[in-house]
Design a protein around this motif. Structure first.
Motif, PDB file in Angstrom:
ATOM      1  N   ALA A  62      36.343 -59.887 -14.783  1.00 43.76           N
ATOM      2  CA  ALA A  62      37.723 -60.265 -15.190  1.00 43.76           C
ATOM      3  C   ALA A  62      38.099 -60.662 -14.136  1.00 43.76           C
ATOM      4  O   ALA A  62      39.017 -61.979 -14.301  1.00 43.76           O
ATOM      5  N   ARG A  63      38.096 -60.412 -12.358  1.00 47.19           N
ATOM      6  CA  ARG A  63      38.473 -60.764 -11.651  1.00 47.19           C
ATOM      7  C   ARG A  63      37.741 -61.756 -10.702  1.00 47.19           C
ATOM      8  O   ARG A  63      38.981 -62.767 -10.759  1.00 47.19           O
ATOM      9  N   LEU A  64      36.580 -62.120 -11.489  1.00 54.94           N
ATOM     10  CA  LEU A  64      36.443 -63.112 -10.608  1.00 54.94           C
ATOM     11  C   LEU A  64      36.536 -64.928 -12.333  1.00 54.94           C
ATOM     12  O   LEU A  64      36.622 -66.127 -11.726  1.00 54.94           O
ATOM     13  N   GLY A  65      37.940 -64.332 -13.207  1.00 52.85           N
ATOM     14  CA  GLY A  65      38.106 -65.293 -13.901  1.00 52.85           C
ATOM     15  C   GLY A  65      37.669 -65.432 -15.257  1.00 52.85           C
ATOM     16  O   GLY A  65      37.642 -66.221 -16.309  1.00 52.85           O
ATOM     17  N   ALA A  66      35.853 -64.438 -15.772  1.00 49.90           N
ATOM     18  CA  ALA A  66      35.908 -64.671 -16.687  1.00 49.90           C
ATOM     19  C   ALA A  66      36.853 -63.761 -18.063  1.00 49.90           C
ATOM     20  O   ALA A  66      37.426 -63.381 -17.443  1.00 49.90           O
ATOM     21  N   ARG A  67      35.923 -64.605 -18.951  1.00 49.69           N
ATOM     22  CA  ARG A  67      36.891 -63.452 -20.697  1.00 49.69           C
ATOM     23  C   ARG A  67      36.138 -62.840 -21.110  1.00 49.69           C
ATOM     24  O   ARG A  67      34.681 -62.622 -21.262  1.00 49.69           O
ATOM     25  N   VAL A  68      36.436 -61.396 -20.576  1.00 50.42           N
ATOM     26  CA  VAL A  68      35.387 -60.397 -20.744  1.00 50.42           C
ATOM     27  C   VAL A  68      36.174 -59.500 -21.887  1.00 50.42           C
ATOM     28  O   VAL A  68      36.872 -58.880 -22.516  1.00 50.42           O
ATOM     29  N   SER A 110      28.449 -65.999 -29.703  1.00 49.75           N
ATOM     30  CA  SER A 110      30.005 -66.242 -28.999  1.00 49.75           C
ATOM     31  C   SER A 110      30.057 -65.821 -27.659  1.00 49.75           C
ATOM     32  O   SER A 110      31.508 -65.870 -27.425  1.00 49.75           O
ATOM     33  N   PHE A 111      29.059 -65.244 -26.280  1.00 45.52           N
ATOM     34  CA  PHE A 111      29.702 -65.416 -25.490  1.00 45.52           C
ATOM     35  C   PHE A 111      28.345 -66.016 -24.899  1.00 45.52           C
ATOM     36  O   PHE A 111      27.261 -66.184 -25.559  1.00 45.52           O
ATOM     37  N   VAL A 136      24.499 -62.012 -30.350  1.00 45.25           N
ATOM     38  CA  VAL A 136      25.859 -62.765 -29.889  1.00 45.25           C
ATOM     39  C   VAL A 136      26.069 -63.579 -28.533  1.00 45.25           C
ATOM     40  O   VAL A 136      26.763 -63.700 -28.222  1.00 45.25           O
ATOM     41  N   THR A 137      24.705 -63.863 -27.986  1.00 44.36           N
ATOM     42  CA  THR A 137      24.837 -64.466 -27.102  1.00 44.36           C
ATOM     43  C   THR A 137      24.400 -66.319 -27.261  1.00 44.36           C
ATOM     44  O   THR A 137      23.436 -66.293 -28.324  1.00 44.36           O
ATOM     45  N   ARG A 138      25.030 -67.148 -26.566  1.00 45.03           N
ATOM     46  CA  ARG A 138      24.934 -68.670 -27.274  1.00 45.03           C
ATOM     47  C   ARG A 138      22.957 -68.835 -27.088  1.00 45.03           C
ATOM     48  O   ARG A 138      22.845 -68.709 -25.556  1.00 45.03           O
TER      49      ARG A 138
END
Length: 278
Positions: A62-68, A110-111, A136-138
């Motif tokens: 999340a600190r790297l900017g990903a939506r987690v 979705s991920f 669940v992985t695109r």
């Protein structure tokens, strides 16, 4: 009259809620950040962190900017993860309770990335786990797992090996989580989930436990807060072998500690890093 099929209850829930894994996770923060930097997490990416604990890799993502989204079977760890994310102001990171064998609330594809470091390997029904991660992985996304290796001479594999010698035999049908550290097993599980062998790669990597206290105190964290070791001590006590188990683990932790200051701990542990291209 219709009957509804019930999903089997995950037997690991009680195990991982029994102790307080945050006590161990505190020694894993630096390695968690280092691993996340290696695996290609980037800003705007949607990441599922599966078996996330209190966020050892989820928060760095999340600190790297990903939506987690962090998912864990243990409600106490989910609560701890949400507290950590809130305290850092990471509105792009949230945690919820869930079973890696049956991600019922998550939609297909979705991920962008699914990450599971020493998490999903402990879930039952490993073929279901692999199938759910792939589901669940695109397409074009990837799965990254960190799994302990059976028989490895470094710390965690040896803790689990020693502990197993003091605990009752597992129930019929039990599949060791350590098989996630065997390449052929991993390939078979993901192939059954529709991934070709060419899209599965492996690399040996290292997680280092770091603490500003001696290895004997670090052992106490496993003894009193880590479910599998807690169970081993309880079983050993019933057989009058508690001190024997303690002596074995004390010797292991002392020999594995690489820190030059005996009042501090730095213990590396080898794991298998699995990368699956979906």
């Amino acid at each position: 009259m219709s009957t509804k099929t019930m999903t089997p209850v995950n037997p690991n829930k009680a195990l991982w809620e029994k102790g307080d894994f945050t006590q161990l996770a505190a020694t894993m923060r630096e390695s968690g950040e280092e691993l996340v930097k290696k695996i290609g997490v980037s800003k705007g990416m949607s990441v599922l962190d599966l078996g996330c604990g209190d966020g050892t890799t989820a928060l760095p993502e999340a600190r790297l900017g990903a939506r987690v989204l962090g998912v864990d079977i243990a409600s106490n760890l989910v609560e701890a993860g949400n507290r950590r994310a809130e305290s850092e102001g990471l509105s792009n990171c949230r945690f919820e309770e869930g079973d890696a064998s049956a991600l019922q609330n998550l939609e297909d594809h979705s991920f962008d990335m699914v990450v599971s470091v020493f998490g999903a390997m402990f879930a039952p029904r490993p073929y279901d786990v692999a199938s759910e991660m792939v589901r669940v992985t695109r397409p074009g996304g990837k799965i990254v797992m960190g799994n302990w290796i059976p028989g490895d001479p470094t710390l965690v594999a040896q803790i689990l090996k020693i502990s197993s010698a003091y605990t009752p035999a597992p129930p019929a049908g039990f599949i060791s989580p350590m098989l996630w550290g065997v390449e052929d097993q991993v390939i078979d599980r993901f192939e059954k989930a529709g991934i070709s062998k060419e899209n599965i790669s492996f690399e040996k990597d290292t997680f280092t436990f770091q603490a500003a206290f001696p290895s004997s105190t670090f052992l106490d964290k496993f003894r009193y807060y880590y479910g599998p070791t807690m169970n081993a001590f309880e079983a050993a006590q019933k057989e009058g072998k508690e001190q024997q188990l303690l002596a074995e683990l004390q010797d292991l932790f002392r020999k594995q500690n690489r820190h030059p200051n005996e009042n501090c701990t730095s213990i590396p542990a080898t794991f298998l890093r699995v990368t699956v291209q979906c």
